[in-house]
Design a protein around this motif. Sequence first.
Motif, mmCIF file in Angstrom:
data_model
loop_
_atom_site.group_PDB
_atom_site.id
_atom_site.type_symbol
_atom_site.label_atom_id
_atom_site.label_comp_id
_atom_site.label_asym_id
_atom_site.label_seq_id
_atom_site.Cartn_x
_atom_site.Cartn_y
_atom_site.Cartn_z
ATOM 1 N N GLY A 136 -13.239 -2.796 43.722
ATOM 2 C CA GLY A 136 -12.647 -3.885 42.966
ATOM 3 C C GLY A 136 -13.370 -4.160 41.665
ATOM 4 O O GLY A 136 -14.273 -3.423 41.256
ATOM 5 N N PRO A 137 -12.998 -5.240 41.008
ATOM 6 C CA PRO A 137 -13.604 -5.574 39.717
ATOM 7 C C PRO A 137 -15.069 -5.973 39.868
ATOM 8 O O PRO A 137 -15.467 -6.551 40.873
ATOM 9 C CB PRO A 137 -12.759 -6.755 39.225
ATOM 10 N N ALA A 138 -15.829 -5.621 38.865
ATOM 11 C CA ALA A 138 -17.242 -5.994 38.809
ATOM 12 C C ALA A 138 -17.587 -6.268 37.353
ATOM 13 O O ALA A 138 -17.035 -5.646 36.448
ATOM 14 C CB ALA A 138 -18.125 -4.874 39.359
ATOM 15 N N PRO A 139 -18.477 -7.211 37.123
ATOM 16 C CA PRO A 139 -18.876 -7.487 35.743
ATOM 17 C C PRO A 139 -19.658 -6.313 35.159
ATOM 18 O O PRO A 139 -20.107 -5.423 35.880
ATOM 19 C CB PRO A 139 -19.748 -8.729 35.855
ATOM 20 N N ARG A 140 -19.807 -6.336 33.867
ATOM 21 C CA ARG A 140 -20.594 -5.312 33.172
ATOM 22 C C ARG A 140 -21.895 -5.918 32.689
ATOM 23 O O ARG A 140 -22.020 -7.134 32.555
ATOM 24 C CB ARG A 140 -19.798 -4.779 31.977
ATOM 25 N N VAL A 141 -22.848 -5.043 32.428
ATOM 26 C CA VAL A 141 -24.131 -5.495 31.889
ATOM 27 C C VAL A 141 -23.865 -6.269 30.599
ATOM 28 O O VAL A 141 -23.108 -5.822 29.739
ATOM 29 C CB VAL A 141 -25.068 -4.301 31.625
ATOM 30 N N GLY A 142 -24.453 -7.436 30.498
ATOM 31 C CA GLY A 142 -24.295 -8.268 29.307
ATOM 32 C C GLY A 142 -23.210 -9.316 29.422
ATOM 33 O O GLY A 142 -23.150 -10.230 28.603
ATOM 34 N N ASP A 143 -22.328 -9.203 30.426
ATOM 35 C CA ASP A 143 -21.296 -10.220 30.615
ATOM 36 C C ASP A 143 -21.953 -11.556 30.954
ATOM 37 O O ASP A 143 -23.045 -11.614 31.534
ATOM 38 C CB ASP A 143 -20.346 -9.839 31.756
#
Length: 137
Positions: free
Chosen positions: A97-104
């Motif tokens: 599923g969705p996951a945040p990215r580095v820096g979000d």
Amino acid sequence: MNRLKYLALVAVVGMCFTVSAPKTEAQIRVGIDIGAAPACPYGYYDTTPYGCAPYGYYGPEWFSGGAFVGAGPWFHGPETFHGHVNNRFHPDHGYRGPAPRVGDKPEPSKRLDKVAKFKGNEVRDGRGHAGGGGEKR
């Protein structure tokens, strides 16, 4: 003649002891340059490649004052730390599923001190080791 041979042999042996193999210096490095911890809004997985974990993977005990206590090589919790995770949100357990990215940045509605509807199904120590389970809500 025997003395001459004997002196020559002694000279050759003496030169062998004075000549040595070329010196080489071994460089051994202990430790790994790991750089800075990933800047993830809800923490990062405690196994390589240390990707950002989605909201709900870590329970509230993994956060102190709104900051993630770390995992893997950047773990900053006490030696006796054990915290709940919901491993259904881990890629090794099939999560796609969705996951945040580095820096979000974290969404303001997603509190870290009380993860809404959190269902922890595994206990981890922050160093990549899973322990017992027991669901925590």
